[in-house]
Design a protein around this motif. Structure first.
Motif, mmCIF file in Angstrom:
data_model
loop_
_atom_site.group_PDB
_atom_site.id
_atom_site.type_symbol
_atom_site.label_atom_id
_atom_site.label_comp_id
_atom_site.label_asym_id
_atom_site.label_seq_id
_atom_site.Cartn_x
_atom_site.Cartn_y
_atom_site.Cartn_z
ATOM 1 N N ASP A 7 -40.432 84.256 61.170
ATOM 2 C CA ASP A 7 -39.238 84.912 61.700
ATOM 3 C C ASP A 7 -37.977 84.246 61.159
ATOM 4 O OD1 ASP A 7 -41.156 86.196 63.040
ATOM 5 O OD2 ASP A 7 -40.425 85.774 65.059
ATOM 6 N N LYS A 8 -37.992 82.907 61.144
ATOM 7 C CA LYS A 8 -36.813 82.166 60.647
ATOM 8 C C LYS A 8 -36.574 82.477 59.175
ATOM 9 C CE LYS A 8 -36.189 78.205 63.663
ATOM 10 N NZ LYS A 8 -37.073 77.109 64.068
ATOM 11 N N GLN A 11 -35.243 85.957 58.800
ATOM 12 C CA GLN A 11 -33.862 85.968 59.275
ATOM 13 C C GLN A 11 -32.919 85.492 58.160
ATOM 14 O OE1 GLN A 11 -34.276 86.653 63.058
ATOM 15 N NE2 GLN A 11 -32.595 87.791 62.157
ATOM 16 N N THR A 12 -33.342 84.430 57.459
ATOM 17 C CA THR A 12 -32.560 83.891 56.331
ATOM 18 C C THR A 12 -32.413 84.954 55.239
ATOM 19 O OG1 THR A 12 -33.473 81.718 56.792
ATOM 20 C CG2 THR A 12 -32.428 81.988 54.646
ATOM 21 N N ILE A 14 -32.517 88.166 55.510
ATOM 22 C CA ILE A 14 -31.622 89.246 55.937
ATOM 23 C C ILE A 14 -30.170 88.767 55.945
ATOM 24 C CG2 ILE A 14 -30.989 90.720 57.901
ATOM 25 C CD1 ILE A 14 -34.105 90.677 58.552
ATOM 26 N N ARG A 15 -29.962 87.553 56.461
ATOM 27 C CA ARG A 15 -28.596 87.028 56.573
ATOM 28 C C ARG A 15 -27.963 86.847 55.195
ATOM 29 N NH1 ARG A 15 -29.730 82.630 59.141
ATOM 30 N NH2 ARG A 15 -29.582 81.246 57.335
ATOM 31 N N GLU A 16 -28.729 86.275 54.274
ATOM 32 C CA GLU A 16 -28.189 85.986 52.926
ATOM 33 C C GLU A 16 -28.287 87.191 51.991
ATOM 34 O OE1 GLU A 16 -26.682 83.208 52.291
ATOM 35 O OE2 GLU A 16 -27.199 82.256 54.197
ATOM 36 N N LYS A 17 -28.875 88.289 52.484
ATOM 37 C CA LYS A 17 -29.054 89.512 51.670
ATOM 38 C C LYS A 17 -29.784 89.238 50.347
ATOM 39 C CE LYS A 17 -25.564 92.819 53.158
ATOM 40 N NZ LYS A 17 -25.307 92.374 54.518
ATOM 41 N N GLN A 81 -34.151 95.335 62.006
ATOM 42 C CA GLN A 81 -33.182 94.732 61.078
ATOM 43 C C GLN A 81 -33.476 95.068 59.620
ATOM 44 O OE1 GLN A 81 -32.027 90.589 62.015
ATOM 45 N NE2 GLN A 81 -33.594 90.736 63.581
ATOM 46 N N ARG A 101 -37.280 92.630 50.422
ATOM 47 C CA ARG A 101 -36.496 93.239 51.507
ATOM 48 C C ARG A 101 -36.133 94.676 51.153
ATOM 49 N NH1 ARG A 101 -30.849 93.677 52.565
ATOM 50 N NH2 ARG A 101 -30.419 92.661 50.587
#
Length: 376
Positions: A7-8, A11-12, A14-17, A81, A101
């Motif tokens: 998950d972490k 998340q990275t 998605i956050r950093e695209k 997300q 992604r």
């Protein structure tokens, strides 16, 4: 490594695209960011870590396929997300994974910088429209945007055949049915045959891999459906040659005729690192006019490139002209532009001339014609 880690990691991503996450033993997780591979600052992965990460997201039937054939692919949703396309494989007897992604939002044609003529071509009542380019050049994103545009604007029945399903489409103006190869149907060719009985207006064939699929796609396009397909070719001319070459010699003339009658257009694309960050696509656009249709029918594909060059008024452009403009407008550096070129020698000479201010008149005219393509 507890399952929470995946998950972490996601998340990275998605956050950093970033576009891809690579997981393999003997090093920390790696992400592909703007075309570069970047190691995350976490511990190096042990064999049991990669197995744990794999098991935390891989469906049972895919774990079984991994054991039996050493590799498996699937798609999964990470909450609402993002979605990921996952390739799991064995290497040196250990488990490795690559997660790509798939963004949740659809980009507009303008955001993608797609040639405007695409919007006209995809509204035709029948025919074959191809999006081509190497793996990772953004074909899926381009097609998803086209499907979404049709979905928002036209009352169609749209069937997609995908392996695996990447972008999820809701029913908007259109009715949407997405079939996953290996889950909902056994193969592209079989799914395509069945699709014709399902009253479709539009069929998207995720990959035109073999003779049977290509033949079915061309037939579907001839019989009054719009068929979208992808191939891993790097130019419009190369795409036509590849399709014809798949067939035995004694069928090639017939296929050329069928293709000449059914093909609407070909977009060939490449993805490049944008200055200072992010990515930008370069496009080659072939619009099949009666003249180009004749070239295909007569087997004179070697003349397609010069026809694209003289076909600007129909919305056509060569990949190398698009690449030159991306460099000239300061959007992409010279190295990547030459790296993606279909004629790197010629493009290098053209860039050198431009640096010396030797833009000859013909090139100047071309550039004026093509400035509108680059407001990505």
């Amino acid at each position: 490594m507890p399952a929470i880690q995946i998950d972490k990691l996601l998340q990275t991503v998605i956050r950093e695209k970033v576009s891809d996450l690579h997981i393999t033993t003997g090093q920390p997780p790696v992400v592909r960011m703007g075309g570069h591979m970047v190691r995350l600052e976490t511990k190096s992965l042990e064999p049991e870590d990669t197995v744990g990460l794999m098991k935390s997201i891989t469906p049972e039937r895919n774990q079984q396929e991994l054991q039996e054939s050493g590799g498996t692919d699937f798609g999964f949703a990470f909450g609402d997300q993002a979605r990921f396309r996952v390739a799991v494989f064995k290497q040196r007897g250990q488990v490795g994974m690559v997660l790509r992604r798939v963004p949740n939002e659809f980009l507009t044609f303008e955001q993608l910088g797609l040639p405007p003529i695409c919007k006209d071509l995809i509204q035709r009542p029948r025919g074959l429209f191809l999006v081509t380019g190497p793996t990772g050049s953004g074909k899926t994103t381009t097609l998803a945007s086209m499907m979404n545009w049709l979905n928002e604007n036209i009352e169609h029945h749209i069937i997609t055949l995908e392996d695996p399903i990447e972008y999820y489409h809701d029913h908007k103006k259109s009715t949407f049915n997405q079939r996953e190869i290996g889950v909902d149907c056994p193969s592209f060719a079989e799914a395509l045959r069945r699709a014709l009985r399902m009253d479709p207006d539009v069929i998207l064939v995720g990959e035109m891999r073999d003779l049977e699929t290509i033949e079915s796609a061309i037939t579907a396009a001839e019989t009054g459906h719009v068929v979208f397909g992808t191939l891993h070719t790097q130019s419009a001319q190369g795409t036509v040659d590849r399709i014809v070459d798949v067939f035995p010699t004694n069928q090639q003339e017939q296929i050329r005729t069928q293709l000449a009658n059914s093909i609407l257009g070909i977009v060939s694309q490449a993805l490049l690192p944008r200055i200072p960050k992010g990515m930008v696509a370069a496009y080659e656009m072939l619009v099949v006019t009666p003249a180009i249709s004749n070239l295909i029918r007569e087997g004179k594909t070697f003349r397609i490139n010069s026809s694209i060059q003289t076909g600007k008024k129909y919305g056509m452009q060569l990949l190398d002209d698009c690449l030159f403009n991306l460099w000239k407008d300061g959007i992409v550096e010279e190295g990547p532009v030459i790296g993606k070129s279909n004629n790197p020698g010629e493009l290098r000479v053209r860039i050198e001339r431009a640096k010396k201010g030797l833009m000859d008149e013909e090139i100047d005219e071309e550039d004026e014609d093509e400035d509108e393509w680059d407001d990505d």
